[in-house]
Design an enzyme around this catalytic site. Structure first.
Site, mmCIF file in Angstrom:
data_model
loop_
_atom_site.group_PDB
_atom_site.id
_atom_site.type_symbol
_atom_site.label_atom_id
_atom_site.label_comp_id
_atom_site.label_asym_id
_atom_site.label_seq_id
_atom_site.Cartn_x
_atom_site.Cartn_y
_atom_site.Cartn_z
ATOM 1 N N LYS A 106 5.587 -5.346 4.246
ATOM 2 C CA LYS A 106 5.099 -6.115 5.399
ATOM 3 C C LYS A 106 6.269 -6.502 6.297
ATOM 4 O O LYS A 106 6.200 -6.334 7.518
ATOM 5 C CB LYS A 106 4.378 -7.364 4.894
ATOM 6 N N ARG B 166 4.044 -15.555 4.354
ATOM 7 C CA ARG B 166 3.286 -14.399 3.878
ATOM 8 C C ARG B 166 4.092 -13.619 2.847
ATOM 9 O O ARG B 166 5.240 -13.284 3.081
ATOM 10 C CB ARG B 166 2.960 -13.462 5.045
ATOM 11 N N GLY C 112 -4.533 -7.957 -1.329
ATOM 12 C CA GLY C 112 -5.332 -9.009 -1.935
ATOM 13 C C GLY C 112 -4.746 -9.594 -3.199
ATOM 14 O O GLY C 112 -5.338 -10.476 -3.802
ATOM 15 N N MET D 288 -1.515 -10.891 -3.547
ATOM 16 C CA MET D 288 -0.442 -11.867 -3.375
ATOM 17 C C MET D 288 -0.894 -12.914 -2.362
ATOM 18 O O MET D 288 -1.856 -12.734 -1.649
ATOM 19 C CB MET D 288 0.809 -11.151 -2.868
ATOM 20 N N ARG E 226 0.539 -1.143 8.121
ATOM 21 C CA ARG E 226 0.917 -0.502 6.864
ATOM 22 C C ARG E 226 0.163 0.817 6.766
ATOM 23 O O ARG E 226 -0.821 1.025 7.481
ATOM 24 C CB ARG E 226 0.594 -1.390 5.674
ATOM 25 N N HIS F 190 -11.987 -7.963 0.477
ATOM 26 C CA HIS F 190 -11.271 -7.745 -0.781
ATOM 27 C C HIS F 190 -11.923 -6.654 -1.638
ATOM 28 O O HIS F 190 -11.284 -5.707 -2.081
ATOM 29 C CB HIS F 190 -11.219 -9.070 -1.559
ATOM 30 N N SER G 193 1.159 31.944 -24.997
ATOM 31 C CA SER G 193 0.404 30.866 -24.371
ATOM 32 C C SER G 193 0.563 29.643 -25.260
ATOM 33 O O SER G 193 0.258 29.681 -26.450
ATOM 34 C CB SER G 193 -1.068 31.258 -24.243
ATOM 35 N N CYS H 222 -2.377 26.776 -22.430
ATOM 36 C CA CYS H 222 -3.826 26.715 -22.393
ATOM 37 C C CYS H 222 -4.361 25.451 -23.055
ATOM 38 O O CYS H 222 -5.557 25.272 -23.205
ATOM 39 C CB CYS H 222 -4.447 27.959 -23.016
ATOM 40 N N TYR I 158 1.891 30.381 -15.496
ATOM 41 C CA TYR I 158 0.638 29.731 -15.111
ATOM 42 C C TYR I 158 0.321 28.578 -16.047
ATOM 43 O O TYR I 158 0.876 28.488 -17.148
ATOM 44 C CB TYR I 158 -0.528 30.733 -15.121
#
Ligand code: ADP
Ligand code: MG
Ligand code: MG
Length: 983
Positions: free
Chosen positions: A22, A91, A100, A102, A335, A529, A857, A933, A953
């Protein structure tokens, strides 16, 4: 002495560590010349000092006073001045936004003297006393920890006495009375008077903001989101501006794009005559933006300009707080906007097309969890129509977060937490008709014990979701289907599908929200909220449903004119805001219609290439699914699932019985054994044809039979009971003889420790006819399909090899069968032989093993079991979760690969064995193809590690393929880009 206090102008957007998100945003906006009320930020370093020492660091107060003087100069008012007083907000703001969680205190600086000055300066007595009462309320609650409800009760009582009953109907006289009652409450609760010295108020407010960092709800939130606890919060001290100063004042929140859908264009809510906290708290349901555009077109234009500027500057969707004070526009916060999965994907895709961000950035902005969310269940329109026709549609609220949720309404967050948290239940029976109920009953007993609520016992399986051992959350109906086809499925977790139903939510409800399947509230808008938290959690959420009235004390609620009790079923559609009584079944979404997601996953594939995502699929239906989801091959086709199907199981039984007998040198048994195998071969051949056709052109890895034979047979105890019953009642001698033979086979194949017994390649070596039959079926199918013109690439995988000679034995025997089929059919197909790496010894001797394999595999489920010496079912059922809770293990190694290294670290445990196997295997055979796998193939951190090891993969269940594709793309994108990430 460190600099603890920064004027907004002295900071910038890159100082989030020190100034918090903030503070950094306020600094950046001030630099950009946007209309930000002047102020300063006290650093996170000061907060951390405070957290450690319970006092301010030396020098902080001096810096604060000096900087405050500078702010007074800019604002043209003085803090505490009885003629022209400056009011401040204090703040909180940490590095990562924790919406919501703090605390913020507004109107710091009001006292008996300044309230008079405020009244005469503003010419609005009502306003001045409202500011005072708000300060006492917020200060009392946040600094002195007086229960907020006590203030609310006073306020509500006065509101009820007015004609309109709203907060705007309170007159100056009433507000004075409220202030006086608030002061008495304050005195009664704290044994002291409300502090009159403005500077004391300021100091204590900063202390409270620092203190909120270590409060329980902030800790819970950070634990849940993996935010470190040592970051600390900054405190922003800022000149107050007022949205409650008459008709041309107000406050609002604007998103630069729609946070629910991602659609372009300003999306905002506005409350005339209000302070910002009123929007956030969801006290009144705000107006849509059109109202502001009509009432104050100039302000609207200014907001649009600021929004556009901020979005281009930050190159991401912004969430902006603004206030209009008597026609003057102020920005209070910007933000990176929280957004639904759908919005995240749409915005990322659009921003690439608009040339604002690169494809890599787009990939990095989407979390795998958001893909999960997008693939969340929805209600079928026809089901909703039916519910409407039968009068179950009971209300509509704001569609705050998409997805469908249906389940028992729970009004209390503690209860929601209890009911919605995990239950572990292993299913032991393979009987499809009883398993779901048995599992659910076990969970119900546990819940009943924990809560003593009578309605728990009335719940049916449809009130639960069940997690299967391939990591999918499924409805009980789907689970029943899974059980019916594959007996090795097992439920690992059950959850009650709680719909948290409340008038509104506050930070005190977060722990309940974390464990709910959906949120329904009577009040608030899309920025309340409940909405913000639900979107962050990916929970379906409907807010501002005015038809809903909740009676917490009676544990009942009503929707319109219908009454309900806690535990009654409700269904909410977070995408439309519709609310229904009763349960509407939720269905899976249609991936093929998700255009933007598919575009982005296409980029992910390009980015990850040549690294690929394959799928585990046992049936042609699964293979087709996998293809739809974008799999580039089948990494695991488990042949034994085919044995469990109802029409085949008797043949499998026959095969096993006669195989056992044949080994006991009964010649006629051998003939029966071969006959049973021949029948199975026909079935298997057609299964493989189906899969090859579905996967035309792509590789299919087929694993030969893996589980111990007795898994296909009835349970020993069951057979004993049946036999005793048959003998006692003088049953058919033929049936008795059959059961006796079965019992003998069960006894012959029974093992003390099946996990380590006769299974995998050990079976093929002991009963060569079985794996030979399978390979014959595979190659006959391949030849057949190839004749039809389909390109086939079977890869035969031999499981559970620990010693090279095991592999050699099977490979030689089986390749001979393959060659024989191809020769006698006169058609060759492209094929490979390879093995699973799932026994530690195989990993360690990978160089030898590679000589007889074209591919490896990793079967990381077994590899994890054998490396730790855990049997997964026993571990997860009995102690593993405790291990994770107590920190003995950092996480469940069956979900995320054990021992994945951080940057610059060495792999350990299972990860190290994998590294060794890759190194040694490729040393012996450089072009060795390697994949994974196990379930880990669908887990993002494990995928990143597989990429790092140089695997070709990862293969996971079809449902996880989109997530894995994104994770693979993000891995590669992340290696070449560093983008500041917000949490
Ligand atoms: P959060 O982090 O929970 O959003 P904020 O610090 O942004 O908390 O403050 C809560 C509310 O108070 C917001 O609506 C904000 O706009 C409002 N607010 C904060 N500072 C001021 C100020 N200086 N003037 C007017 N309203 C303010
Ligand atoms: Mg805010
Ligand atoms: Mg295995």
């Amino acid at each position: 002495m460190p600099k603890y206090v920064f004027l907004f102008e002295e900071g910038n957007k890159d100082m989030r560590d020190l100034l918090g998100g903030k503070g950094a945003g306020l600094a950046e906006m001030s630099r950009l010349g946007l209309p930000v009320p002047p102020g300063f930020t006290i650093t996170t370093r000061a907060c951390n000092f405070y957290a450690k020492n319970q006092r301010f660091p030396p020098g902080l107060e001096k810096q604060m006073r000096e900087t405050l003087a500078a702010v007074e100069g800019k604002a043209g008012r003085k803090f505490g001045d009885t003629a022209n007083p400056l009011l401040l907000s204090v703040r909180s703001g940490a590095k990562f936004s924790m919406p919501g969680m703090m605390d913020t205190i507004l109107n710091v600086g009001v006292n008996e003297a300044t309230v008079q000055a405020l009244a005469s300066l503003s010419g609005d007595e009502r306003f001045a006393w409202d500011a005072y009462r708000r300060l006492i309320q917020m200060y009392g609650r946040i600094v002195m920890h007086i229960e907020g409800a006590k203030f609310d009760r006073i306020l509500e009582a006065w509101k009820a006495k007015t004609e309109g009953g709203r907060d705007t109907d309170l007159t100056a006289e009433i507000l004075k009375s409220i202030v006086s009652e608030y002061k008495s409450l304050y005195r009664a609760e704290t044994n002291s008077d409300f502090p009159q010295k403005p500077y004391d108020q300021l100091r204590q407010a900063v202390v409270a903001v620092f203190g909120s960092w270590t409060g329980k709800r902030a800790m819970d939130y950070r634990n849940f989101h993996g935010i470190p606890h040592d970051l600390g919060t900054a405190a922003n001290v800022q000149t107050m501006v007022f949205g409650n100063l008459g008709g041309n004042s107000g406050t609002g929140v604007a998103f630069t794009r729609d946070p629910a859908t991602g659609a372009k264009g300003l999306y905002a809510e506005y409350l005339p005559q209000a302070q910002g906290e009123d929007v956030v708290a969801g006290i009144r349901t705000p107006l849509r933006m059109e109202a502001l555009r009509d009432a104050m077109p100039d302000i609207y234009a200014e907001l649009e300009g600021v929004a556009a500027k901020l979005e281009s500057h930050y190159r991401d969707m912004q969430d902006i707080e603004f206030t209009v004070e008597r026609g003057q526009f102020w920005v209070l916060q910007t933000r990176t906007g929280k957004r639904t999965a759908q919005a995240a994907i749409r915005i990322a895709a659009d921003m690439v097309k608009e040339g604002r961000i690169s494809k890599d950035e787009a990939l990095l902005r989407i979390e795998p969890a958001q893909v999960v969310e997008l693939l969340m269940p929805r209600f079928r329109p026809s089901d909703k129509e039916a519910a409407k026709r039968s009068g179950k549609f009971l209300g509509k609220g704001v569609n705050a977060s998409p997805g469908a949720a249906a389940g028992p309404a729970v009004l209390d967050s503690d209860l929601a937490e209890t009911l919605g948290s995990k239950r572990f239940r292993a299913i032991e029976s393979r009987d499809p008709s009883s398993s779901v109920e048995q599992t659910v009953d076990a969970a119900k007993t546990e819940l009943q014990g924990a809560t003593g609520l009578p309605w728990i016992s009335r719940l049916g399986p449809e009130a639960f979701v069940i997690k299967t051992n391939d990591g999918r959350w499924v409805e009980s109906e789907q689970y029943r289907e899974i059980l019916a086809v594959g007996g090795r499925e097992r439920a690992v977790e059950l959850r009650l599908k709680v719909v948290l139903t409340r008038t509104e939510t506050s930070p005190e409800d977060v722990h309940g929200m974390l464990h709910a399947k959906g949120i329904l509230t009577a009040r608030g808008g899309a920025t309340a909220h409940a909405s913000v938290v639900a979107r962050g959690l990916g929970l379906p959420c409907v807010v501002g449903c005015e038809a809903l009235k909740v009676d917490y004390e009676g544990a009942t609620f009503s929707l319109g004119d219908q009454s309900f009790a806690q535990g009654d079923l409700v269904s909410i559609d977070g995408a439309t805001g519709e609310v229904f009584g009763g349960l509407i079944p939720a269905v899976e979404p249609d991936f093929e219609k998700e255009e933007e997601l598919r575009t982005i996953l296409g980029w992910a594939d390009e980015t990850a290439s040549p690294f690929m995502v394959w799928a585990n699929a046992d049936y042609p239906r699964d293979a087709r699914n996998a293809l739809t989801f974008g799999a580039r091959g089948i990494g695991l086709c488990r042949t034994e699932h085919m044995f469990f199907e109802t029409e085949r199981l008797p043949i499998v039984h026959d095969m096993i019985l006669s195989a056992v007998a044949a080994r006991g040198k009964q010649p006629e048994a051998h003939a029966r054994y071969l006959a049973a195998l021949a029948r199975l071969e026909t079935f298997q051949k057609s299964d493989f044809e189906g899969i090859f056709r579905a996967m035309a052109g792509l590789p299919v890895v087929i694993r030969l039979i893996d589980p111990p034979l007795h898994e296909f047979l009835p349970k020993h105890e069951d057979l004993l009971v049946e036999l005793m019953e048959l003998r006692r009642t003088g049953g058919d001698t033929k049936v008795i003889a059959e059961k006796e033979a079965m019992l003998a086979a069960v006894e012959a194949t029974r093992e003390a420790n099946p996990m380590l017994g006769l299974r995998g390649c050990r079976l093929g070596i002991t009963y060569p006819e079985i794996t030979e039959m399978q390979v014959r079926a595979i190659f006959q199918a391949a030849v057949q399909v190839k004749r039809e013109g389909v390109d086939v690439h079977p890869e035969i995988m031999i499981p559970l090899v620990g010693h090279v000679n095991e592999l050699r034995n099977q490979r030689e025997a089986l390749e001979a069968v393959a060659k024989h089929v191809m020769e006698s059919e006169g058609l060759a197909v492209d094929y490979k032989f390879g093995t699973m790496i799932e026994v530690p010894r195989a990993a360690l001797t990978a160089d030898e093993i590679a000589k007889y394999s074209e591919f490896f595999s990793f079967g990381t489920n077994d590899l994890t079991q054998m490396t730790f010496g855990y049997s997964r079912d026993d571990a997860e059922g009995k102690f593993l979760m405790k291990y994770v809770e107590d920190g003995i293990l950092p996480y469940n190694p069956f979900q995320t690969l054990d021992g994945i290294p951080g940057k610059g670290e060495e792999p350990r445990g299972v990860a190290k064995l994998m590294e060794i196997a890759v190194e040694r295997g490729r040393k012996a055979k450089p072009d060795l193809k390697i994949g994974i796998c196990g379930e880990h193939g669908g887990d993002p951190p494990s995928i990143a590690f597989c990429h790092r090891l140089g695997l070709n993969y990862v293969s996971c269940s079809p449902f996880r393929v989109p997530i894995a594709r994104l994770a693979a793309g993000r891995t590669v994108a992340g290696l070449r880009t560093t983008v500041a990430r917000d949490k």
